[in-house]
Scaffold this active site. Structure first.
Site, PDB file in Angstrom:
ATOM      1  N   ARG A 100       0.579  61.673  41.314  1.00  0.00           N
ATOM      2  CA  ARG A 100      -0.703  62.381  41.425  1.00  0.00           C
ATOM      3  C   ARG A 100      -1.583  61.778  42.514  1.00  0.00           C
ATOM      4  O   ARG A 100      -2.444  62.469  43.075  1.00  0.00           O
ATOM      5  CB  ARG A 100      -1.406  62.365  40.074  1.00  0.00           C
ATOM      6  N   LYS A 142       9.219  49.924  36.415  1.00  0.00           N
ATOM      7  CA  LYS A 142      10.101  50.647  35.505  1.00  0.00           C
ATOM      8  C   LYS A 142      11.223  49.724  35.038  1.00  0.00           C
ATOM      9  O   LYS A 142      11.552  48.737  35.685  1.00  0.00           O
ATOM     10  CB  LYS A 142      10.703  51.866  36.210  1.00  0.00           C
TER      11      LYS A 142
END
EC number: 3.4.11.1
Length: 491
Positions: A347, A273
């Site tokens: 996920r 990020k």
């Protein structure tokens, strides 16, 4: 400092530092305000007519030493247009009142707006939500501040007008759960590690009869075949935990199971990020924090049902052992997953946690996660995204959220989206491409919940406020707690 709550409804004669009443934009007064107006010889009406007392939404006017009123202070809260006064306006009025009083010398107050009629809501709702909203407004983060900055001044005791002790107790339980979740979410990531989340769960369960905790370490998870979760954990010195909390309040009934994403810090992994987002990634464990907060609420309310909470607590960091794009990993379900992006890690830990959760044979299985920026782009900060193939469960959750103004909005989970997750090298790809990112994330999770009555809440937009001074909100503890209250009432 948390507020202390009681019940009281003798407004003009209440032995408190301050009475909280309401006025509408047209100068109409609430019933308690009318009583004070009569006791003081029309003082409130006179002030309103002179323009010294406003009924506009958000306005607060603190009055001192009204004749005929025993309390030394009266706080008049603006309620806006009487015809439009409803749930959001009521909750805002609670917050406005508490914030105004926290800033002053008032230590105790009586909140009378719980006696104001609100369409489609009863007195129990008004008391319960007043407690929750007041506690939320009074919250101050102090865990890592110096002693001189701790907040022990201002309002400490709040009496709510009414006589429903059960509603008060439920409100206190839910408020405690919200605060518990917010405190976990606000802690810095060097404090709130996977091991810390496990310790918090064990401590709370140990202090409450009927609650228990089980913590799985990486060796136990490896023995279970949780290759997807462990792949995400590989790059961090903070080793993962699977936090399992159980509340037995419903005899032999099947439990409701909540699974919460617990990424205690998300660097993005190899798909690192950048500045402008990474500094807020301590909030990536808010799904886990909020299901733990819901557990706290259920236990404190002694809900007559069984509840299991599962939190995969993992840090997504980078070292030479970190997982990579194009890796193929094997989940606990046996399905293989091709990694398209290491920043789609939520996920990957959830799929193993959802598989594990099925051993409890849930009456319903709900996962909660700050899963996708795409959901925030689509829905903003006003509502969570809800996905489910089970209309009855989806409608229950939507109704619970609407009831307490902690809302969710349903997104499609159609089979036509599933091919976006196809992989040449594995059973499923962990990203779905540029479009429909929130939905394809839900589709990914649906592949690991077949045969289950399951729903997914993407809380990326509602879990925390924006900006440098933003804090964890505790959402959707309110929605989930109301849903559990509804299930308990149907039992």
């Amino acid at each position: 400092m948390a507020l202390e709550f009681t019940l009281n409804h003798v407004a003009p004669a209440a032995a408190v530092d301050c009475l909280v009443v309401g006025a509408y934009a047209d100068h109409t007064l609430t019933p308690a305000a009318q009583a004070l107006d009569a006791a003081s010889g029309g003082r409130l009406t006179s002030l309103a007519q002179r323009g010294d007392l406003s009924g506009k939404t958000g306005a607060t006017t603190l009055l001192h030493d009204l004749p005929g009123v025993s309390a030394p202070r009266v706080l008049v809260v603006g309620l806006g247009d009487a015809a439009r006064f409803g749930v959001p306006q009521y909750l805002k009025a609670v917050g406005d009142a508490v914030r105004a009083l926290k800033a002053g010398a008032t230590r105790s107050a009586l909140f009378t707006l719980s006696e104001v009629a609100i369409k489609d809501r009863d007195a129990a709702w008004a008391i319960r939500q007043a407690v929750i909203a007041a506690d939320h407004a009074a919250y101050r983060y102090t865990a890592t501040l110096g002693k001189k900055k701790t907040d022990d001044a201002g309002l400490a005791q709040l009496a709510i007008a009414g006589d429903d002790a059960l509603a008060l107790a439920q409100g206190q339980a839910i408020a405690a759960g919200v605060e518990f979740a917010r405190e976990l979410g606000n802690l810095p990531p060097n404090y709130c590690t996977p091991a810390y989340l496990a310790e918090v769960g064990v401590k709370f369960a140990g202090e409450h009869d009927g609650a228990e905790a089980e913590i799985l370490d990486e060796h136990q998870m490896e023995a279970l075949g949780m290759g997807s979760l462990l792949a995400v954990a590989r790059g961090s010195a903070n080793r993962p935990r699977l936090v399992v909390l159980k509340w037995t309040g419903g005899g032999d009934a099947k439990p409701y199971v909540l699974v919460g994403k617990g990424i205690t810090f998300d660097t993005g992994g190899v798909n690192l990020k950048t500045q402008g987002g990474i500094e807020e990634m301590k909030y990536d464990m808010c799904g886990g924090a909020n299901v733990i907060g819901t557990f706290v609420a259920a236990v404190k309310a002694k809900l007559p049902l069984n509840l299991v909470v599962v939190v995969p607590a993992v840090e997504n960091a980078i070292d030479g052992n970190a997982y990579r794009p194009s890796d193929v990993i094997t989940s606990m379900s046996g399905k293989t997953i091709e990694v398209g992006n290491t920043d789609a890690e939520g996920r990957l830990i959830l799929c193993d946690a959802l598989t594990y959760a099925q051993r409890f044979e849930p009456a319903a299985l709900v996962d909660v996660a700050t899963l996708t920026g795409a959901c925030m782009v689509a829905l903003g900060h006003q509502t969570a995204g809800l996905m489910s193939k089970h209309d009855d469960l989806a409608n229950e959750l939507l109704a619970a959220g609407e009831h307490v103004f902690d809302r969710a909005w349903r997104l499609p989970l159609w089979d036509e989206y599933q091919p976006m997750l196809d992989s040449t090298f594995a059973d499923v790809y962990n990203i779905g491409g540029r479009w429909a990112g929130a939905i394809t994330a839900g589709c990914f999770l649906s592949r690991f919940t077949e045969g289950q009555r399951w729903a997914h809440l993407d809380i990326a937009g509602v879990a925390s406020d924006e900006g440098k001074r933003g804090m964890a909100t505790g959402r959707p503890v309110g929605l989930l707690s109301q849903w559990l209250l509804d299930q308990a009432a149907r039992a």
